[in-house]
Design a protein around this motif. Structure first.
Motif, PDB file in Angstrom:
ATOM      1  N   HIS A  52       0.840  -1.200   0.000  1.00  0.00           N
ATOM      2  CA  HIS A  52       0.000   0.000   0.000  1.00  0.00           C
ATOM      3  C   HIS A  52       0.878   1.254   0.000  1.00  0.00           C
ATOM      4  O   HIS A  52       2.013   1.226   0.468  1.00  0.00           O
ATOM      5  N   PRO A  53       0.320   2.360  -0.530  1.00  0.00           N
ATOM      6  CA  PRO A  53       1.156   3.571  -0.646  1.00  0.00           C
ATOM      7  C   PRO A  53       1.522   4.185   0.705  1.00  0.00           C
ATOM      8  O   PRO A  53       0.758   4.093   1.664  1.00  0.00           O
ATOM      9  N   VAL A  54       2.692   4.773   0.762  1.00  0.00           N
ATOM     10  CA  VAL A  54       3.135   5.510   1.949  1.00  0.00           C
ATOM     11  C   VAL A  54       3.615   6.889   1.507  1.00  0.00           C
ATOM     12  O   VAL A  54       3.950   7.099   0.341  1.00  0.00           O
ATOM     13  N   SER A  55       3.644   7.812   2.441  1.00  0.00           N
ATOM     14  CA  SER A  55       4.056   9.167   2.123  1.00  0.00           C
ATOM     15  C   SER A  55       4.822   9.754   3.294  1.00  0.00           C
ATOM     16  O   SER A  55       4.598   9.371   4.443  1.00  0.00           O
ATOM     17  N   SER A  56       5.730  10.647   3.010  1.00  0.00           N
ATOM     18  CA  SER A  56       6.458  11.311   4.092  1.00  0.00           C
ATOM     19  C   SER A  56       5.870  12.697   4.354  1.00  0.00           C
ATOM     20  O   SER A  56       6.360  13.449   5.177  1.00  0.00           O
TER      21      SER A  56
END
Ligand code: NAG
Ligand code: NAG
Length: 213
Positions: A52-56
């Motif tokens: 699944h996508p992750v973001s900082s």
């Protein structure tokens, strides 16, 4: 944090176990009357493993009003547990590791020795998770309680070291249709500091001379 009382909150943590403190945050919302809260199954570990996508990036939320109403039935005190040692009316599950429960492994806090109170049933919180770190399904959970000798039709309280991992029991019981299992929030940390020697069961003293309060 932008959480109003109509916000659905999803909780997760980054524990290598898959879920460690997220159930405590879930419990915190519930004990203050906020029912719209879920635990992300398997935590950040499985979120990433499942691709699944992750973001900082972090978007600062707009402040919202949150109305908290304590539901005291979700919390038990030292005095409640002490009374229960006499009356034996309630089953109490302790989710620390078997070594800390028995007294063969040290507690993380230097001033606290390991052990448990009379009548406590040990169900380490890691046993509520499958090998990948996801929460067990209802069938496996029901078996887990049964094998531990816990009857969910009878009253049940949860305890641990400091009231964090015990919330796995509260969450699991709710999954099985028994919401509101109370937490002994002070847990072993408080118990060890307040209890009489006769109410501290531990193998610690057998191997060392340190079982002195
Ligand atoms: C408190 O929690 C219990 C257990 O979930 C529930 O039955 C009860 O209705 C709650 N009380 C209030 C005032 O919300
Ligand atoms: C979902 C919910 O409980 N909404 C309530 C949040 O609080 C406001 C102000 O008290 C109520 O009007 C909402 O019904």
């Amino acid at each position: 944090l932008g959480i109003g009382n109509d916000t659905h909150v999803v909780v997760y943590d980054t524990s290598s176990a898959g879920s460690f403190s997220a159930p405590r945050v879930w419990w915190m919302f519930r004990v203050f009357g906020h029912d719209s809260v879920s635990v992300l199954d398997g935590g950040m570990k499985n979120w990433e493993a499942d691709g699944h996508p992750v973001s900082s990036q972090y978007k600062k939320p707009e402040s919202r009003e949150f109305r908290a109403t304590l539901n005291a039935s979700w919390v038990k005190s030292y005095e409640d547990v002490l009374e229960n040692i006499k009356t034996k009316k309630v089953q109490v599950v302790d989710t620390r590791s078997a070594g800390r429960f028995k007294g063969t492994d040290p507690e993380p806090r230097e001033d606290i020795l390991p052990g448990h109170f009379p009548g406590a049933i040990n169900m380490p919180f890691t046993t509520f998770l499958d090998p990948s770190g996801k929460h067990l399904g209802t069938e496996a959970l029901a078996k887990l309680f049964k094998d531990a000798g816990v009857d969910l039709q009878r009253p049940l309280w949860a305890s641990c070291g400091s009231g964090v991992t015990a919330c796995h029991v509260v969450l699991a019981a709710e999954q099985l249709g028994h919401p509101g299992v109370p937490l002994y929030d002070g847990s072993w940390c408080e118990w060890f500091q307040r209890a009489e020697q006769e109410n501290i069961i531990s193998e610690w003293g057998r191997t060392t001379e340190r079982m002195i309060k």
